[in-house]
Design a protein around this motif. Structure first.
Motif, PDB file in Angstrom:
ATOM      1  N   GLU A  99      -6.698 -66.576   4.713  1.00 55.07           N
ATOM      2  CA  GLU A  99      -6.796 -65.195   4.252  1.00 55.07           C
ATOM      3  C   GLU A  99      -5.442 -64.804   3.675  1.00 55.07           C
ATOM      4  OE1 GLU A  99      -8.365 -62.586   7.170  1.00 55.07           O
ATOM      5  OE2 GLU A  99      -8.201 -60.805   5.917  1.00 55.07           O
ATOM      6  N   VAL A 100      -5.462 -64.340   2.451  1.00 56.26           N
ATOM      7  CA  VAL A 100      -4.219 -63.997   1.751  1.00 56.26           C
ATOM      8  C   VAL A 100      -4.328 -62.553   1.282  1.00 56.26           C
ATOM      9  CG1 VAL A 100      -2.803 -64.489  -0.285  1.00 56.26           C
ATOM     10  CG2 VAL A 100      -3.799 -66.361   1.013  1.00 56.26           C
ATOM     11  N   GLN A 101      -3.269 -61.781   1.551  1.00 55.96           N
ATOM     12  CA  GLN A 101      -3.284 -60.374   1.156  1.00 55.96           C
ATOM     13  C   GLN A 101      -2.002 -60.046   0.391  1.00 55.96           C
ATOM     14  OE1 GLN A 101      -3.852 -57.938   4.627  1.00 55.96           O
ATOM     15  NE2 GLN A 101      -5.944 -58.633   4.974  1.00 55.96           N
ATOM     16  N   GLY A 102      -2.156 -59.699  -0.853  1.00 58.95           N
ATOM     17  CA  GLY A 102      -1.049 -59.157  -1.642  1.00 58.95           C
ATOM     18  C   GLY A 102       0.175 -60.044  -1.740  1.00 58.95           C
ATOM     19  N   LEU A 103      -0.014 -61.356  -1.854  1.00 56.67           N
ATOM     20  CA  LEU A 103       1.141 -62.247  -1.927  1.00 56.67           C
ATOM     21  C   LEU A 103       1.889 -62.061  -3.245  1.00 56.67           C
ATOM     22  CD1 LEU A 103       0.466 -65.855  -0.598  1.00 56.67           C
ATOM     23  CD2 LEU A 103       1.855 -64.057   0.378  1.00 56.67           C
ATOM     24  N   THR A 104       3.172 -61.883  -3.123  1.00 58.64           N
ATOM     25  CA  THR A 104       4.040 -61.776  -4.295  1.00 58.64           C
ATOM     26  C   THR A 104       5.245 -62.669  -4.065  1.00 58.64           C
ATOM     27  OG1 THR A 104       3.355 -59.502  -4.728  1.00 58.64           O
ATOM     28  CG2 THR A 104       5.433 -60.216  -5.702  1.00 58.64           C
ATOM     29  N   LYS A 105       5.636 -63.403  -5.107  1.00 58.62           N
ATOM     30  CA  LYS A 105       6.811 -64.265  -5.021  1.00 58.62           C
ATOM     31  C   LYS A 105       7.657 -64.019  -6.254  1.00 58.62           C
ATOM     32  CE  LYS A 105       9.419 -67.718  -3.642  1.00 58.62           C
ATOM     33  NZ  LYS A 105      10.215 -67.653  -2.406  1.00 58.62           N
ATOM     34  N   LEU A 106       8.875 -63.593  -6.030  1.00 59.32           N
ATOM     35  CA  LEU A 106       9.791 -63.320  -7.134  1.00 59.32           C
ATOM     36  C   LEU A 106      10.879 -64.385  -7.169  1.00 59.32           C
ATOM     37  CD1 LEU A 106      10.248 -59.453  -6.680  1.00 59.32           C
ATOM     38  CD2 LEU A 106       8.702 -60.641  -8.229  1.00 59.32           C
ATOM     39  N   HIS A 107      11.238 -64.782  -8.374  1.00 59.37           N
ATOM     40  CA  HIS A 107      12.347 -65.714  -8.589  1.00 59.37           C
ATOM     41  C   HIS A 107      13.390 -65.014  -9.441  1.00 59.37           C
ATOM     42  CE1 HIS A 107      10.717 -69.286  -6.835  1.00 59.37           C
ATOM     43  NE2 HIS A 107       9.613 -69.220  -7.547  1.00 59.37           N
ATOM     44  N   ARG A 108      14.650 -65.282  -9.096  1.00 59.28           N
ATOM     45  CA  ARG A 108      15.717 -64.729  -9.943  1.00 59.28           C
ATOM     46  C   ARG A 108      16.107 -65.789 -10.960  1.00 59.28           C
ATOM     47  NH1 ARG A 108      20.722 -61.358  -7.694  1.00 59.28           N
ATOM     48  NH2 ARG A 108      19.366 -59.657  -8.234  1.00 59.28           N
ATOM     49  N   ARG A 109      16.065 -65.421 -12.196  1.00 60.97           N
ATOM     50  CA  ARG A 109      16.420 -66.362 -13.264  1.00 60.97           C
ATOM     51  C   ARG A 109      17.926 -66.432 -13.430  1.00 60.97           C
ATOM     52  NH1 ARG A 109      12.247 -64.527 -17.897  1.00 60.97           N
ATOM     53  NH2 ARG A 109      13.929 -63.042 -18.210  1.00 60.97           N
ATOM     54  N   ALA A 110      18.341 -67.350 -14.282  1.00 63.27           N
ATOM     55  CA  ALA A 110      19.781 -67.556 -14.487  1.00 63.27           C
ATOM     56  C   ALA A 110      20.451 -66.316 -15.070  1.00 63.27           C
ATOM     57  CB  ALA A 110      20.007 -68.756 -15.410  1.00 63.27           C
ATOM     58  N   ASP A 111      19.671 -65.533 -15.848  1.00 62.99           N
ATOM     59  CA  ASP A 111      20.275 -64.341 -16.441  1.00 62.99           C
ATOM     60  C   ASP A 111      20.249 -63.153 -15.501  1.00 62.99           C
ATOM     61  OD1 ASP A 111      17.354 -63.481 -18.519  1.00 62.99           O
ATOM     62  OD2 ASP A 111      17.614 -63.809 -16.378  1.00 62.99           O
ATOM     63  N   GLY A 112      19.795 -63.383 -14.271  1.00 61.45           N
ATOM     64  CA  GLY A 112      19.786 -62.314 -13.284  1.00 61.45           C
ATOM     65  C   GLY A 112      18.495 -61.531 -13.223  1.00 61.45           C
ATOM     66  N   ALA A 113      17.617 -61.702 -14.204  1.00 58.45           N
ATOM     67  CA  ALA A 113      16.357 -60.974 -14.193  1.00 58.45           C
ATOM     68  C   ALA A 113      15.400 -61.603 -13.190  1.00 58.45           C
ATOM     69  CB  ALA A 113      15.748 -61.000 -15.595  1.00 58.45           C
ATOM     70  N   TRP A 114      14.465 -60.795 -12.703  1.00 64.24           N
ATOM     71  CA  TRP A 114      13.490 -61.273 -11.740  1.00 64.24           C
ATOM     72  C   TRP A 114      12.203 -61.634 -12.463  1.00 64.24           C
ATOM     73  CZ3 TRP A 114      14.651 -62.278  -6.771  1.00 64.24           C
ATOM     74  CH2 TRP A 114      15.812 -61.702  -6.247  1.00 64.24           C
ATOM     75  N   ARG A 115      11.631 -62.744 -12.055  1.00 61.96           N
ATOM     76  CA  ARG A 115      10.358 -63.174 -12.620  1.00 61.96           C
ATOM     77  C   ARG A 115       9.353 -63.320 -11.485  1.00 61.96           C
ATOM     78  NH1 ARG A 115       7.119 -67.686 -13.664  1.00 61.96           N
ATOM     79  NH2 ARG A 115       8.319 -68.995 -12.260  1.00 61.96           N
ATOM     80  N   ALA A 116       8.157 -62.789 -11.701  1.00 60.27           N
ATOM     81  CA  ALA A 116       7.134 -62.866 -10.664  1.00 60.27           C
ATOM     82  C   ALA A 116       6.341 -64.153 -10.832  1.00 60.27           C
ATOM     83  CB  ALA A 116       6.207 -61.654 -10.750  1.00 60.27           C
ATOM     84  N   ALA A 117       6.545 -65.092  -9.928  1.00 62.05           N
ATOM     85  CA  ALA A 117       5.748 -66.309  -9.957  1.00 62.05           C
ATOM     86  C   ALA A 117       4.331 -66.024  -9.436  1.00 62.05           C
ATOM     87  CB  ALA A 117       6.401 -67.388  -9.103  1.00 62.05           C
ATOM     88  N   LEU A 118       4.233 -65.102  -8.503  1.00 61.38           N
ATOM     89  CA  LEU A 118       2.946 -64.637  -8.001  1.00 61.38           C
ATOM     90  C   LEU A 118       3.019 -63.123  -7.888  1.00 61.38           C
ATOM     91  CD1 LEU A 118       2.032 -67.089  -5.078  1.00 61.38           C
ATOM     92  CD2 LEU A 118       1.006 -67.001  -7.332  1.00 61.38           C
ATOM     93  N   SER A 119       1.912 -62.464  -8.177  1.00 61.30           N
ATOM     94  CA  SER A 119       1.918 -61.004  -8.142  1.00 61.30           C
ATOM     95  C   SER A 119       0.619 -60.524  -7.513  1.00 61.30           C
ATOM     96  CB  SER A 119       2.096 -60.456  -9.555  1.00 61.30           C
ATOM     97  OG  SER A 119       2.171 -59.051  -9.543  1.00 61.30           O
ATOM     98  N   GLU A 120       0.722 -59.997  -6.322  1.00 60.65           N
ATOM     99  CA  GLU A 120      -0.411 -59.359  -5.629  1.00 60.65           C
ATOM    100  C   GLU A 120      -1.643 -60.266  -5.604  1.00 60.65           C
ATOM    101  OE1 GLU A 120      -0.459 -56.398  -4.005  1.00 60.65           O
ATOM    102  OE2 GLU A 120       1.691 -56.247  -4.372  1.00 60.65           O
ATOM    103  N   VAL A 121      -1.443 -61.478  -5.157  1.00 58.23           N
ATOM    104  CA  VAL A 121      -2.560 -62.424  -5.068  1.00 58.23           C
ATOM    105  C   VAL A 121      -3.251 -62.240  -3.723  1.00 58.23           C
ATOM    106  CG1 VAL A 121      -3.164 -64.864  -4.910  1.00 58.23           C
ATOM    107  CG2 VAL A 121      -1.505 -64.084  -6.613  1.00 58.23           C
ATOM    108  N   SER A 122      -4.535 -62.024  -3.777  1.00 56.49           N
ATOM    109  CA  SER A 122      -5.331 -61.858  -2.557  1.00 56.49           C
ATOM    110  C   SER A 122      -6.620 -62.649  -2.701  1.00 56.49           C
ATOM    111  CB  SER A 122      -5.670 -60.385  -2.313  1.00 56.49           C
ATOM    112  OG  SER A 122      -4.499 -59.612  -2.172  1.00 56.49           O
TER     113      SER A 122
END
Lengths: 396, 291
Positions: free
Chosen positions: A6-29
């Motif tokens: 059971e998965v609820q609202g999984l989000t995974k953010l990665h910080r890129r080399a330029d400092g910006a955040w990238r969402a590898a996963l966004s609210e996966v349920s």
């Protein structure tokens, strides 16, 4: 209903080399029922491997939560943890130790993996003396040797020769029959449809579709074609059963509703068990219709050569030009030994005025509304003028 | 199964009893959580590290494993005695050789343990980034393997000292000294491994740092040889490596026991271990992605 994952609202953010955040996963349920199998599909970078890594416990999520029932085993990178200077048996024991096994349980696990991979004779040789294929077989066998309730597989299915792959499929199906749940990530939509009953399509880290595997993969495939991305790639086995010829009877021009036969001659350097499939493709190489001996419930044919014949007693296609494709599968109907598309197109012409791709068997009918009973004294005009004038006569 | 080596309990019957795996909390809360989980983590990591270290030690075990340090000690002794005319090496060669050997064996735990432990997470990135297991075991493995080799050599030295009649009851402390030094090196390796995962800087740092540490530590030389500058002798008093070497030599009856050395070793080990715990608590959720 009991759930395996059971998965609820999984989000995974990665910080890129330029400092910006990238969402590898966004609210996966999503929810995976116990005993069901989930196929993950999506383009490269969609987040499939990230999701599996989170479920494997290898990396934490940024937000959201998940839980799993029962022991969870992951096969997300084959060969990870192998030491080239240790023997195969030592490496199997090392993997067992990483999974928390010790003593007799670890030795039993390692021996089982070596026997499954048919590498017992080479078990005590250092790993650097093994071929890469042997190492991958051992890695896969070590993962499957567990009695896992939930198994995570990430693009690791095409391992070893056809025989070993067949045993892996049998092992997976045995685990499924025992009630284990499998989460399979693969770029082969065919493998996903054959092994999984549920599908999850990820796009840009988000869930695009969650439902039946056939529907999820079909939607993904349609989107892929729309974007002009590369179609599903298939790779025939390098040395194994091969299609020798494809013959259409009566020829390359047939009428709608008439009989069409497709003969596929095959041969194999060694005795093999094969299934056959035939597909009719449109000009954009999309499958219009397909049949397979495994889909029809037939047993695989065993031998070193033979000819399959597909008989379509009444071709339900309308005017158009189609390509005929033929496939040769392993005895499970999963691994494709060979495939070919006939060089000459099949032209179908229809005599009637129907339009479209497919002629649907149908019947027409017409129902008139119920009329009132004749007034007393009214003449029965049907007797003189026939029923067609009944209405008009009454109005008069 | 939790993140980055954390093993979570699973419910026996369906998800009703299975705990939720939540996202890691803020690092301030994680520190408290790490302290609470430390005994369980060590219980999980140490046996695994011991099994991995045993397998590695058996792989590397060979007559050369014992001959190499012995030859190294003799080579250094010859150079120091013949080239530099070092006092004890000339007047009491056997005692000097034993002191050299004790220092070299113990220091080898630092050299090999740091060199391989600091890069262990990055070297095994395929394992770390895709599999859940106690990460500390990868860092402890080379330290324990080298500690086993050094311990074997020190045991032989203890036999030699016993044969010379200088070994006393304090020899039992040698086990504690080796264990304490292994803990110190493990904590240092953990800090460097976390740094290396983030900055890929540990290899370069060790390339320069280890030779400096070797020169700054009385492994091959005696503090009594220090001529000018009493401040240098005082600096040696706060050098944890010098403290551990002194404790090991005193356990073997090769030097006098100094309480200051014991206090120095314990204080440094506690500080480094505490720092490693805090940094690990802060960076653990990110290690799997940084490698």
């Amino acid at each position: 209903m009991r759930h395996a994952i059971e998965v609820q609202g999984l989000t995974k953010l990665h910080r890129r080399a330029d400092g910006a955040w990238r969402a590898a996963l966004s609210e996966v349920s999503f929810v995976l029922p116990a005993g069901a199998s989930l196929g993950l599909c999506g383009a490269t970078g969609a987040g499939k491997s990230t999701l599996l890594r989170i479920l494997a416990g290898a990396t934490p999520q940024t937000s959201g939560r998940w839980r799993a029932a029962g022991p969870l085993r992951s096969v997300v990178e084959l060969g990870a943890g192998f030491h080239p200077d240790l023997s195969g048996r030592e490496n199997a024991l090392q993997l067992a130790a990483l999974d928390g096994l010790r003593g007799r349980a670890a030795r039993h696990h390692a021996q089982g993996a070596l026997e499954f991979a048919e590498l017992v004779e080479s078990a005590d040789e250092p790993l650097y003396a093994w071929s890469s294929g042997m190492q991958l077989r051992l890695a896969f066998a070590c993962a499957l040797a567990h009695d896992a309730r939930v198994l995570l597989l990430d693009e690791v299915f095409a391992v070893g020769d056809a025989g070993f792959q067949g045993r892996c499929v049998e092992r997976l199906r045995a685990l499924q029959k025992d009630g284990a749940s499998i989460v399979l990530c693969s770029h082969s939509l065919y493998d996903l449809r054959q092994l999984c009953d549920r599908g999850l399509w990820l796009d840009g880290g988000r869930v695009r579709h969650d439902g039946a595997c056939a529907e999820a993969t079909a939607r993904y495939a349609a989107e892929t074609r729309t974007r002009g991305l590369a179609p599903e790639r298939t790779a025939p086995a390098p040395e194994g059963p091969r299609i020798e010829s494809v013959e259409l009877l009566p020829g390359h021009e047939v009428a709608s509703g008439s009989e069409l036969r497709v003969r596929i001659a095959w041969s194999s350097p060694t005795t093999a068990e094969v299934h056959c499939g035939v597909g009719l493709l449109d000009t954009s190489m999309e499958i219009v219709a397909a049949c397979g001996t495994h889909l029809s419930g037939r047993e695989p044919e065993r031998g070193r050569a033979g000819t399959f014949e597909l008989r379509l007693p009444s071709l339900a296609l309308l005017s158009g030009s189609l390509r005929v494709a033929a496939w040769l599968f392993d005895r499970h109907g999963l691994q494709r030994h060979d495939e070919t598309v006939h060089e000459r197109p099949l032209t179908v012409y229809s005599r009637g005025g129907e339009v479209g791709r497919v002629m649907l068997e149908h019947q027409w009918s017409h129902v008139e509304p119920v009329l009132r009973a004749p007034l007393p004294g009214a003449r029965d005009l049907d007797a003189t003028h026939g029923p067609a004038t009944t209405r008009s006569a009454l109005e008069a | 199964m939790g993140a980055c080596g954390e093993v979570a309990a699973h419910g026996a019957d369906g998800l009703g009893e299975a705990p939720w795996i939540e996202a890691p909390p803020r690092w301030t809360l994680r520190v408290l959580d790490e302290c609470r989980r430390l005994p369980a983590r060590l219980l999980a990591a140490l046996p695994l590290a011991a099994r991995l270290a045993w397998r590695e030690w058996r792989l590397r075990a060979s007559p050369w494993l014992l001959c190499a340090p012995v030859l190294l000690v003799f080579a250094h002794a010859a150079v120091l005695a013949l080239v530099f005319g070092a006092g004890d090496l000339v007047s009491r060669p056997a005692l000097a050789a034993q002191r050299l050997a004790a220092g070299a064996l113990l220091f080898s735990i630092l050299q090999h343990g740091l060199a391989r432990g600091a890069t262990a997470l990055v070297d095994e990135r395929a394992l770390v980034s895709r599999r859940a297991f106690p990460l500390e075991a990868l860092i402890l493995r080379p330290v324990l393997a080298q500690a086993a080799s050094a311990g074997l050599g020190l045991a032989l030295l203890a036999g030699w000292s016993a044969f010379d009649g200088v070994l006393g009851p304090r020899a039992l402390w040698l086990v504690l000294v080796v264990a304490g030094f292994a803990l110190f090196v493990s904590a240092l390796a953990l800090l460097l491994a976390i740094l290396h995962a983030r900055r890929r800087a540990a290899a370069e740092a060790l390339a320069w740092g280890l030779p400096l540490a070797t020169l700054a530590t009385p492994v091959w030389w005696d503090p009594a040889w220090i001529g000018a500058g009493a401040w240098l002798r005082e600096a040696m008093a706060v050098n944890p490596l010098a403290a551990y070497l002194g404790l090991a030599r005193s356990s073997l009856g090769l030097a006098h026991f100094e309480a200051g050395a014991l206090a120095c070793a314990c204080a440094w080990t506690a500080c480094i271990a505490g720092a490693a715990l805090l940094v690990l608590a802060w960076r653990r959720p990110h290690l799997c992605d940084e490698v």
